[in-house]
Scaffold this motif. Structure first.
Motif, PDB file in Angstrom:
ATOM      1  N   LEU A 171       1.625 -26.625  36.335  1.00  0.00           N
ATOM      2  CA  LEU A 171       1.797 -27.272  37.636  1.00  0.00           C
ATOM      3  C   LEU A 171       1.001 -26.539  38.709  1.00  0.00           C
ATOM      4  CD1 LEU A 171       3.211 -29.460  39.290  1.00  0.00           C
ATOM      5  CD2 LEU A 171       5.090 -27.867  39.633  1.00  0.00           C
ATOM      6  N   ILE A 172       0.987 -25.240  38.685  1.00  0.00           N
ATOM      7  CA  ILE A 172       0.203 -24.451  39.641  1.00  0.00           C
ATOM      8  C   ILE A 172      -1.284 -24.712  39.433  1.00  0.00           C
ATOM      9  CG2 ILE A 172      -0.432 -22.097  40.311  1.00  0.00           C
ATOM     10  CD1 ILE A 172       2.474 -21.317  39.723  1.00  0.00           C
ATOM     11  N   ASP A 173      -1.724 -24.839  38.183  1.00  0.00           N
ATOM     12  CA  ASP A 173      -3.127 -25.135  37.900  1.00  0.00           C
ATOM     13  C   ASP A 173      -3.528 -26.509  38.443  1.00  0.00           C
ATOM     14  OD1 ASP A 173      -3.511 -22.738  36.664  1.00  0.00           O
ATOM     15  OD2 ASP A 173      -3.224 -23.505  34.617  1.00  0.00           O
ATOM     16  N   VAL A 174      -2.662 -27.488  38.267  1.00  0.00           N
ATOM     17  CA  VAL A 174      -2.950 -28.832  38.774  1.00  0.00           C
ATOM     18  C   VAL A 174      -3.009 -28.828  40.298  1.00  0.00           C
ATOM     19  CG1 VAL A 174      -2.022 -31.174  38.985  1.00  0.00           C
ATOM     20  CG2 VAL A 174      -2.020 -30.022  36.764  1.00  0.00           C
TER      21      VAL A 174
END
Length: 122
Positions: free
Chosen positions: A4-7
């Motif tokens: 989620l942080i990467d997205v």
């Protein structure tokens, strides 16, 4: 959680790179009309704008020296405080950016009212 942080990071990066940070400004254009009270006492100035050249009353000048050339061409405004008309003739190859640069230079000159004539058929 890591994905989620990467997205979120990728979305943030995408929107930062796709947005434009240049500043837009307005150039006021007025429509030509008849002068109130008859003809002006001072004749209008003629400015020919090409993509690579610029001439004021037949004398070649640069965009940077335009304000000085306008000051040397006589009084900036006519006797009754109306702005002096500058007729701007556009060459065939003039871009919108070149015209905007010219209008920006004329905007800094007091007592000048530009009137755009349109493209020429050379």
């Amino acid at each position: 959680m890591t994905s989620l942080i990467d997205v979120i990071f990728l979305l943030l990066l995408f929107f930062m790179l796709s947005s434009t940070f240049s500043k837009f400004s307005e150039i006021e254009l007025t429509a030509g009309g008849s002068a109130p009270g008859g003809a002006a006492e001072t004749p209008p100035l003629f400015l020919r704008l090409g993509q690579d050249d610029l001439s004021l009353n037949g004398q070649t000048t640069s965009l940077g020296a335009l304000q000085t050339a306008l000051g040397q061409s006589g009084p900036a405004s006519v006797a009754d405080d109306r702005p002096r008309t500058v007729l701007v003739s556009l060459g065939q190859d003039v871009t919108a950016q070149r015209l905007t640069d010219l209008l920006g230079a004329l905007r800094g000159t007091e007592g000048i009212s530009p009137l755009i004539l349109g493209g020429s058929s050379e």
